[in-house]
Design an enzyme around this catalytic site. Structure first.
Site, PDB file in Angstrom:
ATOM      1  N   ARG A  77       0.842  -1.190   0.000  1.00  0.00           N
ATOM      2  CA  ARG A  77       0.000   0.000   0.000  1.00  0.00           C
ATOM      3  C   ARG A  77       0.879   1.242   0.000  1.00  0.00           C
ATOM      4  NH1 ARG A  77      -3.046   3.223   4.632  1.00  0.00           N
ATOM      5  NH2 ARG A  77      -3.453   4.944   3.239  1.00  0.00           N
ATOM      6  N   HIS A  83      -2.986  11.048   0.431  1.00  0.00           N
ATOM      7  CA  HIS A  83      -2.530  10.778   1.783  1.00  0.00           C
ATOM      8  C   HIS A  83      -1.945  12.069   2.361  1.00  0.00           C
ATOM      9  CE1 HIS A  83      -1.187   7.382   4.629  1.00  0.00           C
ATOM     10  NE2 HIS A  83      -0.983   8.524   5.270  1.00  0.00           N
ATOM     11  N   GLU A 137      -7.845   8.326   5.729  1.00  0.00           N
ATOM     12  CA  GLU A 137      -8.213   8.909   7.018  1.00  0.00           C
ATOM     13  C   GLU A 137      -8.667  10.374   6.922  1.00  0.00           C
ATOM     14  OE1 GLU A 137      -5.531   8.490  10.276  1.00  0.00           O
ATOM     15  OE2 GLU A 137      -5.154   6.374   9.905  1.00  0.00           O
ATOM     16  N   ASN A 181      -8.108   1.484   8.807  1.00  0.00           N
ATOM     17  CA  ASN A 181      -6.908   1.558   9.628  1.00  0.00           C
ATOM     18  C   ASN A 181      -7.316   1.354  11.089  1.00  0.00           C
ATOM     19  OD1 ASN A 181      -5.784   2.357   7.201  1.00  0.00           O
ATOM     20  ND2 ASN A 181      -5.464   4.487   7.811  1.00  0.00           N
ATOM     21  N   TYR A 209      -5.506   1.099  14.993  1.00  0.00           N
ATOM     22  CA  TYR A 209      -4.332   1.145  15.854  1.00  0.00           C
ATOM     23  C   TYR A 209      -4.663   0.766  17.292  1.00  0.00           C
ATOM     24  CZ  TYR A 209      -1.541   3.221  12.146  1.00  0.00           C
ATOM     25  OH  TYR A 209      -0.849   3.432  10.970  1.00  0.00           O
ATOM     26  N   GLU A 237      -3.917  -0.157   7.605  1.00  0.00           N
ATOM     27  CA  GLU A 237      -2.848   0.303   8.491  1.00  0.00           C
ATOM     28  C   GLU A 237      -3.040  -0.337   9.845  1.00  0.00           C
ATOM     29  OE1 GLU A 237      -1.987   4.488   9.017  1.00  0.00           O
ATOM     30  OE2 GLU A 237      -2.290   4.898   6.887  1.00  0.00           O
TER      31      GLU A 237
END
Length: 495
Positions: free
Chosen positions: A100, A145, A190, A331, A333, A400
């Site tokens: 990616r 991005h 995002e 994504n 985290y 991510e």
């Protein structure tokens, strides 16, 4: 084996142990990968016809030490513009099936407009995509991005609805040139972060502190831009190229601090709906979440606004955005405990008071170098179940997931984090029947991490930023991940 998992959002606050790791094999169809982004790795910020981005401008025309922890920038970064062949070699050695990466808008269109296409920029990406394909690696390409052309920022950027037209034109040029080599596209990575950090809190480029409504206007324009690009692909390229397009969400699990307290339950749900779902719902359901519409309208009225600070979609715009996803790119985290707060009274309306919850990590969760990042892998499985239930996307890719530290080569913390999160993904596939088809770890190598510069590396591969050659060195996590990919097993032995 013992698994600690919650089908509903309740407190499960134990950390994963080796006994919790799934000892089954990943399906042969599952695609392991790695990730990076243009501004964070490419460097060559003004070479071969590239134009100025908002991050170039943000860090060149401000005091960098006031914007970035170590006063650095992405002018050279990992120098991947010149060292891309070495990056491809490392990807091949890792054994990944997908990589990616993002395209720098200003490397293709120097001022962001379709007036002039920079062929040298096009050739750079063509050579990279061809090399990836030749080595059996599928590029998963992000169009945006966070590196908006400065020229477009000068007349409003994501505050100006016309940006959707410019983004669609840029997307069309990318589809035309790169579509034969790219089957997975993400439009915007995002947008929650772009809008929150860039247009509300001012921590990211372009550095606006429009806390009363900038985030909402940015969200509105981002969703229009995404939808316009998706329709360009759907109407003009899908039949010939056969690819897929999605918006890049970032989602964590919101856990009520007291699962038996209805107020904390409501606060956790509100945190989800006004966070992850504020972008997911318009794409998969249609329109903003109702709690978001109602709450911001009420808060605006309290502040003597004769209108809501949340832009309202027309029915035509709702129809334009709804259904514009061919897979779910998410994504993940970490997660948060969420506590209910009484509404603030007498404060100027702003997006913090609109949400009005207290969100924080549990102290028992392992802490990364980044203050915002703790490890709660159980949250990934739960949020995957939530997203799959709410949106029924058909296919999910984790685009991510990663761990920051202080740069050590023997990065056992990163190994533990990756192993536990991949185990949660495998649980969701084998036990919950969710079609998670891929995972791209953040990140392939250490890179420029926005406001923290190079102080909190995420890479599987260490980059020596003091060496003009930007020497790459494999960490322990790279070797672990290489073995996982080769064996499709998270432990020494699977069954």
């Amino acid at each position: 084996m013992m698994r600690r998992y919650c089908l509903v959002v309740v407190l499960c606050l134990v950390s994963s142990t080796q006994a919790d790791i799934n000892n089954k094999y990943f399906p042969e169809s599952f695609q392991f990968g790695a990730a990076g982004a243009a501004y964070q790795i490419e460097g060559a910020w003004n070479e071969d016809g590239k134009g100025e981005s908002i991050w170039d401008h943000f860090l060149h025309y401000n005091n960098p030490t006031s914007k970035v922890a170590d006063g650095t920038n992405g002018d050279v970064a990992c120098d991947s513009y010149h060292k891309w062949q070495e990056d491809v070699d490392n990807l091949k050695k890792l054994g990944v099936r997908i990589y990616r990466l993002s395209i720098s808008w200003t490397r293709i269109l120097p001022d962001g407009t379709p007036y002039r296409v920079n062929q040298e920029g096009v050739d750079y990406y063509l050579n990279l995509f061809k090399a990836l394909k030749q080595n059996g690696i599928e590029p998963l390409v992000t169009l945006y991005h966070w590196d908006l052309p400065q020229h477009l920022s000068d007349f409003g950027g994501f505050l100006n609805p016309q940006l959707a037209d410019y983004f669609a034109a840029y997307a069309r040029i990318c589809f035309e040139n790169f579509g034969p080599y790219v089957k997975y596209w993400m439009t915007i990575n995002e947008p929650q972060t772009t809008c929150g950090s860039g247009y509300s809190l001012g921590a990211h480029a372009p550095g606006y502190t429009l806390i009363d409504g900038g985030m909402y206007q940015c969200a509105y324009v981002s969703l229009l831009a995404h939808a316009r690009a998706w329709h360009v692909y759907n109407d003009e390229f899908r039949a010939q190229q056969g690819g897929k397009v999605a918006l890049g969400l970032v989602c964590g699990l919101s856990i009520p601090l007291d699962p038996n307290n209805p107020k904390d339950q409501e606060a956790a749900e509100r945190n989800h709906l006004m966070g992850c779902a504020s972008y997911g719902n318009p794409v998969y359901v249609g329109n903003w979440p109702q709690v978001m519409i109602d709450r911001i309208a009420a808060k605006s009225k309290e502040g003597n606004y004769p209108f809501s600070r949340l832009p309202q979609f027309t029915q035509e715009e709702i129809d334009l955005i709804n259904g514009t996803s061919d897979f779910l790119a998410v994504n993940y985290y970490s997660s948060a405990l969420v506590q209910y707060l009484d509404d603030f009274v007498g404060f100027p309306p702003n997006n913090l008071f609109d949400l009005n919850v207290l969100a924080f990590a549990n102290q028992s969760w392992p802490q990364a170098a980044s203050i915002w990042l703790t490890s709660y892998p159980e949250g990934l499985r739960i949020i995957l179940n939530r997203l799959n239930k709410d949106y029924n996307p058909g296919e999910i890719i984790i685009t991510e997931n990663g761990w920051s530290d202080t740069g050590e080569l023997d990065d056992q913390g990163r190994i533990t984090y990756i192993q536990a999160h991949l185990s949660a993904i495998l649980d969701s596939i084998l036990e919950d029947g969710i079609n998670v088809t891929g995972y791209t770890v953040w990140s392939l190598m250490d890179s420029f991490e926005w406001s923290t510069g190079y102080t909190e590396p995420f890479g599987l591969i260490k980059v020596d930023f003091n060496d003009p050659q930007r020497t790459r060195t494999w960490k322990s996590s790279a070797k672990y991940y290489q073995n996982v990919i080769a064996t499709r097993c998270l432990l020494d032995q699977c069954q």
